[in-house]
Scaffold this motif. Structure first.
Motif: not given
Length: 396
Positions: A64, A67-68, A71, A100, A105-106, A130, A135, A138
């Motif tokens: 997480r 990704f954050e 982004a 990524l 993941y989403c 996430i 997502y 990203v």
């Protein structure tokens, strides 16, 4: 007959292969992730002994975070991979890039096109790490970075402001180049359009450093801001600790309910089917609570270090700028000012506004008033001072 006997095993293998592929495709359409679980998950089985993946909280928090941070657009893939490696996210370059792009993941599963069936994206049955919005952000950053593969301009030590200056007449970006004169070689900033704006780089640099010195925040204002922010930070730390305690109590309650459900099954008060539904629901809630607790517990509290460093920098901008390396100088200029710089008649101004410049403007306006009252009263004044323009009031 011998040929038939030899062909039968081959036909059987083909039939099994087709059945396996068909079964896996059916499972994908149901939202089940097939294959080795991606980082942050582990392979498991549900109550019907069918394959599922479960969240691993300690790894999921790293995924997480990756990704954050990506982004935000502040990191490229390799820089971010190296940043997270000491924390435990040990992936190769290829695997990190694949992570990524992984829609699982989403909470999405992609079923690839086959024969006459088009490609499908279905909602997964596993718990997402996430949300879909993060997502998509990203993926947008990944697309932008593919377009940015143009060769970067070579940095010139004598032209540290190149890329941060715009023409005062036409608003176009200024470039720089050397020109040979009677006294040697001189560097100039100049416009590429017909307006022919041109000025000596060394003179512009001297005025820029003088301007930076005029923007330094006084030490008493630095101490005031640090005191206010430290109070806010300590209050947030207390709230974080209280939230962890509340979440742990909630998790303990869920564990207690699981134990009670198992005892009711042994006593014959509920059926195995009911226990299975309750067990799945409670375990998902426990995993979510554990993940949130872990995220709160591992939050870094380097406030004092970073804030004191940042405030020290703002109290001596010219000193930091003069002693910095070329690439750091350019990052420092672009991060402090809210836009490009305009240099004209020995003065600098910006064509935008940033939080740093607002802080400096507020600080100077606050210091210009009467020194009275407590620090809390002064803190209120910080938010009330009207923001002046970013152009300096007097000529440098």
């Amino acid at each position: 007959m011998q040929a038939v006997y030899m062909a039968i095993p081959q036909v059987e293998n083909m039939r099994r292969s087709m059945n396996t592929a068909s079964g896996m495709r059916k499972a994908l359409k149901e939202g089940r992730f097939m294959g080795k679980a991606p980082l942050g998950y582990r392979n498991s089985r549900d109550v019907n002994n069918r394959p599922v993946i479960e969240v691993v909280p300690e790894k999921a928090s790293l995924v997480r975070e990756a990704f954050e941070l990506f982004a935000t657009g502040m990191y490229d893939k390799e820089e971010l991979r190296r940043k997270l490696k000491p924390k435990g996210l040990t992936l190769t370059k290829t695997c990190f890039a694949q992570m990524l792009r992984q829609p699982a993941y989403c909470g999405k599963i992609v079923v690839k096109a086959k024969d006459n069936e088009p490609e499908l994206t279905v909602t997964a049955i596993h718990e997402p790490i996430i949300d879909e919005t993060l997502y998509n952000k990203v993926q947008e950053q990944l697309k932008r970075r593919v377009k940015r593969k143009a060769k970067p301009k070579k940095l010139v030590a004598e032209l540290p402001l190149r890329g941060n200056l715009i023409c005062p007449d036409c608003g176009g970006n200024l470039t720089g180049s050397a020109s040979k004169g009677s006294g040697g070689v001189y560097q100039y900033y100049h416009c590429q359009s017909p307006c022919r704006v041109r000025f000596r780089a060394d003179v512009a640099h001297l005025h820029f450093e003088q301007w930076l010195r005029s923007l330094n925040i006084p030490s008493e204002i630095v101490a005031l801001y640090l005191a206010i922010l430290e109070d806010e930070f300590n209050a947030l730390e207390k709230d974080r600790f209280k939230e962890i305690q509340v979440l742990k109590l909630q998790r303990d309650e869920k564990d207690k309910l699981l134990t009670e459900a198992a005892l009711k099954l042994l006593k014959g008060e509920i059926s195995y089917e009911i226990l299975s539904r309750v067990d799945t629901s409670l375990r998902q809630e426990i995993n979510a609570l554990s993940m949130r607790i872990h995220d709160l517990e591992v939050q870094e509290s380097g406030f004092k270090h970073y804030m004191r460093y940042g405030m020290t920098l703002l109290s001596d901008l010219s000193g930091y700028y003069t002693s910095a390396e070329l690439d750091v100088k350019q990052k420092l200029v672009s991060s402090i000012f809210g836009g490009k710089l305009v240099y004209q008649n020995g003065n600098y101004r910006t064509n935008g506004q940033s939080e740093v410049m607002s802080l400096i403007a507020n600080s100077k306006a606050l210091l210009g008033g009467k020194k009275r009252g407590s620090s809390s009263e002064k803190a209120e004044e910080v938010g009330k001072v009207a923001l002046p323009g970013i152009e300096p009031g007097s000529k440098v």
